[in-house]
Write an enzyme that holds these catalytic residues in place. Sequence first.
Site, PDB file in Angstrom:
ATOM      1  N   ASP A 121       0.841  -1.203   0.000  1.00 44.35           N
ATOM      2  CA  ASP A 121       0.000   0.000   0.000  1.00 44.35           C
ATOM      3  C   ASP A 121       0.878   1.255   0.000  1.00 44.35           C
ATOM      4  OD1 ASP A 121       0.888  -0.082   2.611  1.00 44.35           O
ATOM      5  OD2 ASP A 121      -1.092   0.107   3.535  1.00 44.35           O
ATOM      6  N   SER A 122       2.220   1.056  -0.009  1.00 42.67           N
ATOM      7  CA  SER A 122       3.133   2.182  -0.239  1.00 42.67           C
ATOM      8  C   SER A 122       2.840   2.815  -1.601  1.00 42.67           C
ATOM      9  CB  SER A 122       4.589   1.712  -0.185  1.00 42.67           C
ATOM     10  OG  SER A 122       4.785   0.569  -0.994  1.00 42.67           O
ATOM     11  N   ASP A 146      -1.144  -6.293  -0.328  1.00 45.10           N
ATOM     12  CA  ASP A 146      -1.273  -5.609   0.967  1.00 45.10           C
ATOM     13  C   ASP A 146      -2.742  -5.290   1.235  1.00 45.10           C
ATOM     14  OD1 ASP A 146       0.202  -4.789   3.112  1.00 45.10           O
ATOM     15  OD2 ASP A 146       1.111  -3.058   2.106  1.00 45.10           O
ATOM     16  N   LYS A 160      -0.907  -9.403   3.076  1.00 48.68           N
ATOM     17  CA  LYS A 160      -0.145  -8.888   4.231  1.00 48.68           C
ATOM     18  C   LYS A 160      -1.033  -7.928   4.990  1.00 48.68           C
ATOM     19  CE  LYS A 160       3.185  -5.600   3.908  1.00 48.68           C
ATOM     20  NZ  LYS A 160       2.598  -4.571   4.798  1.00 48.68           N
ATOM     21  N   GLU A 178      -1.101  -5.373   8.831  1.00 50.93           N
ATOM     22  CA  GLU A 178      -0.272  -4.773   9.883  1.00 50.93           C
ATOM     23  C   GLU A 178      -0.866  -5.022  11.265  1.00 50.93           C
ATOM     24  OE1 GLU A 178       0.344  -0.610   9.035  1.00 50.93           O
ATOM     25  OE2 GLU A 178       1.083  -1.030   7.010  1.00 50.93           O
ATOM     26  N   GLU A 194       9.529  -3.783  10.322  1.00 49.19           N
ATOM     27  CA  GLU A 194       9.894  -2.488   9.742  1.00 49.19           C
ATOM     28  C   GLU A 194      10.318  -1.517  10.845  1.00 49.19           C
ATOM     29  OE1 GLU A 194       7.052  -0.754   7.029  1.00 49.19           O
ATOM     30  OE2 GLU A 194       8.195   1.126   6.910  1.00 49.19           O
TER      31      GLU A 194
HETATM   32  O1  KIV Z   1       3.538  -1.063   1.609  1.00 50.06           O
HETATM   33  C1  KIV Z   1       4.711  -1.447   1.579  1.00 50.06           C
HETATM   34  O2  KIV Z   1       5.440  -1.265   0.595  1.00 50.06           O
HETATM   35  C2  KIV Z   1       5.216  -2.133   2.755  1.00 50.06           C
HETATM   36  C3  KIV Z   1       6.669  -2.446   2.805  1.00 50.06           C
HETATM   37  C4  KIV Z   1       7.464  -1.234   3.014  1.00 50.06           C
HETATM   38  C5  KIV Z   1       6.975  -3.503   3.789  1.00 50.06           C
HETATM   39  O3  KIV Z   1       4.476  -2.418   3.646  1.00 50.06           O
END
Ligand code: KIV
Length: 282
Positions: A44-45, A83, A113, A115, A182
């Site tokens: 989600d970056s 994500d 993934k 958090e 992280e």
């Molecule tokens: O969203 C993302 O790119 C991430 C990574 C930095 C681990 O969560």
Amino acid sequence: MRVTIRDLKNMKARGEKIAMITAYDYTSAMIVERAGIPIILVGDSLGHVIMGHDSTVPVTMADMIHHIQAVMRGTEKTHVVGDMPFMSYQADAADGVRNAGRLLKEGGCQSVKLEGGRPVADIVRKIVQAGIPVMGHLGLTPQAVNQLGGYRIQGRTTKAAVELIDDAKALEEAGAYALVLEGVPTQLAQMVTERLSIPTIGIGAGVHCDGQVQVFHDLLGLFDDFAPKHARKYANLSEVIQDAVSRYVSDVQARTFPNEKESFNMKPEVAQELTGQHFETV
Ligand code: KIV
């Protein structure tokens, strides 16, 4: 056959380090697969580097599915992790299971993934029970930026370090197949890595993790807004691109682009027939 979560766990068992990178589109996914990456995170970056938001909070399920689909089309062998965006799983477990399912069914990725530690362990368990592999994410969890009070290194006090170790164990126990660490001190990441049988993938967490993850744009020097201390620039593509595009602008202005070879000629007989004809403009 794509890399599986079993392959990734075996890599830890063999002591083989795992290199993960983010990707968000067809072309970059194809390039990183060719470079030998076993696992891509459609992170989600993308809220920062693709959409220009100042956090990952605004990213939606629709954004994630759109980008996961593109990455899937660009890869054949790589394991793709999707994500789960902010508020797609935090409110209740049923929501989390349904949204994780959407990332697999509509996006096409192999795992998801999310958090958080003990507060999301039950959600992780339910998603895994639904047959969806889950990667955890602890330490600096960007979706919680407003709660954390900024993007700060986590686990610096004894209490915080112990809590993070307990969170990691709870995620493993809930069935997570891997864990992103992280923004945590190197020694804490090492302690977690040694206490878990699942692979840890670090970003700003030192060298002892079982693998590393980097954001595509940081690694390639594509994103100038902010340069994280943990990122190593393997190329300076923003300069390369800026230079190439400014040469293109100059060539267009100087009428040296396109040249003969880059243009298409009309058949001579058509050119001859048209010569001298009157064209009506509409
Ligand atoms: O969203 C993302 O790119 C991430 C990574 C930095 C681990 O969560």
